[in-house]
Design a protein around this motif. Sequence first.
Motif, PDB file in Angstrom:
ATOM      1  N   ARG A   4       0.889  -1.208  -0.035  1.00  0.00           N
ATOM      2  CA  ARG A   4       0.155  -0.021   0.202  1.00  0.00           C
ATOM      3  C   ARG A   4       0.837   1.233   0.094  1.00  0.00           C
ATOM      4  NH1 ARG A   4      -4.921   1.104   2.581  1.00  0.00           N
ATOM      5  NH2 ARG A   4      -5.860   3.036   2.148  1.00  0.00           N
ATOM      6  N   THR A  52      -3.563   5.410  -2.336  1.00  0.00           N
ATOM      7  CA  THR A  52      -4.380   6.234  -2.080  1.00  0.00           C
ATOM      8  C   THR A  52      -3.711   7.915  -2.209  1.00  0.00           C
ATOM      9  OG1 THR A  52      -5.308   5.230  -0.294  1.00  0.00           O
ATOM     10  CG2 THR A  52      -5.482   7.450  -0.135  1.00  0.00           C
ATOM     11  N   SER A  79      -8.152  10.296  -0.539  1.00  0.00           N
ATOM     12  CA  SER A  79      -8.615  11.008   0.841  1.00  0.00           C
ATOM     13  C   SER A  79      -8.523  12.491   0.586  1.00  0.00           C
ATOM     14  CB  SER A  79      -7.477  10.486   1.572  1.00  0.00           C
ATOM     15  OG  SER A  79      -7.687  11.181   3.089  1.00  0.00           O
ATOM     16  N   ASP A  95      -8.483   5.330   7.239  1.00  0.00           N
ATOM     17  CA  ASP A  95      -8.806   4.441   8.278  1.00  0.00           C
ATOM     18  C   ASP A  95      -8.437   3.222   8.189  1.00  0.00           C
ATOM     19  OD1 ASP A  95     -10.749   3.857   6.573  1.00  0.00           O
ATOM     20  OD2 ASP A  95     -12.477   4.484   7.915  1.00  0.00           O
ATOM     21  N   ASP A  96      -7.877   2.851   6.732  1.00  0.00           N
ATOM     22  CA  ASP A  96      -7.888   1.504   6.413  1.00  0.00           C
ATOM     23  C   ASP A  96      -6.217   1.056   6.190  1.00  0.00           C
ATOM     24  OD1 ASP A  96      -7.712   2.567   4.043  1.00  0.00           O
ATOM     25  OD2 ASP A  96      -8.787   1.179   3.066  1.00  0.00           O
ATOM     26  N   PRO A  98      -2.549  -0.526   6.348  1.00  0.00           N
ATOM     27  CA  PRO A  98      -1.963  -1.759   6.775  1.00  0.00           C
ATOM     28  C   PRO A  98      -0.753  -1.156   7.823  1.00  0.00           C
ATOM     29  CG  PRO A  98      -1.064  -1.204   4.454  1.00  0.00           C
ATOM     30  CD  PRO A  98      -2.070  -0.136   4.950  1.00  0.00           C
ATOM     31  N   ARG A 174       2.359   1.509  11.373  1.00  0.00           N
ATOM     32  CA  ARG A 174       1.041   1.987  11.575  1.00  0.00           C
ATOM     33  C   ARG A 174       1.346   2.823  13.016  1.00  0.00           C
ATOM     34  NH1 ARG A 174      -2.651  -1.887  10.553  1.00  0.00           N
ATOM     35  NH2 ARG A 174      -2.419  -2.776  12.441  1.00  0.00           N
TER      36      ARG A 174
END
Length: 239
Positions: A4, A52, A79, A95-96, A98, A174
């Motif tokens: 990601r 994103t 976003s 919010d997702d 990894p 994260r």
Amino acid sequence: MCKRAVILAGGQGTRLRPYTVVLPKPLMPVGDYPILEVIIRQLSHFGFKHITLAVNHQAEIIKAYFGEGDKWGIRIDYSLENIPLSTMAPLKLIDDLPENFLVMNGDILTDLDFGLFYKYHVSHKHLFTISAFNRTQCSEYGVLEVDEQDCLCGFREKPVINYDVSMGIYMLNRRALDFIPDAKPYGFDHLMYDMIKARKLPRIKRFDGYWLDIGRADDYIQAIEEFDQLKARFLPCYS
């Protein structure tokens, strides 16, 4: 593992005016492609499946060009910042994310192997990894070395200074998001100071290939001049 990436593409490109009066900076052309498309093609080549785009300024133009990423065989979503949040705060709107993910600016021309950078960060279990580049700056002036009594005690004729700079490309675990406040501007510099203060020291991975931040007009012109000559390095799968 689905790789990601978050690309920061919300800046106004003030240093590139008047070029960016009409186009957002990530859509400034370099060779045959906008710089952001070059980055997306690279990430796709190195196995990233989900990108994103953190957008704000002229967001609708960027969305219209990239859509959902079908053209590049990659998933693209967006976003949207309602207010400018600087470089790190936009991550709290997603919010997702990894456990580990790449973050980078949307105006960078480089031949960095993003896959190896990702693997290095994950295998070493770092909290935050900065891709760093060594710059050499030659002074245009002779430098005077002066003591406390204002006496000349040394002299360097046009010295050369070497220093490491951030490439604007990072890998994050994260857990690094815990440092970032909600709904307020918070930049890379804020995060670095807060991590250092907490003794959660970011790590450096030096890179000695090609890197150019096209945020300034001179660098943008250089990127245009060099892209066609080095296209196979930037886009090996399309050469």
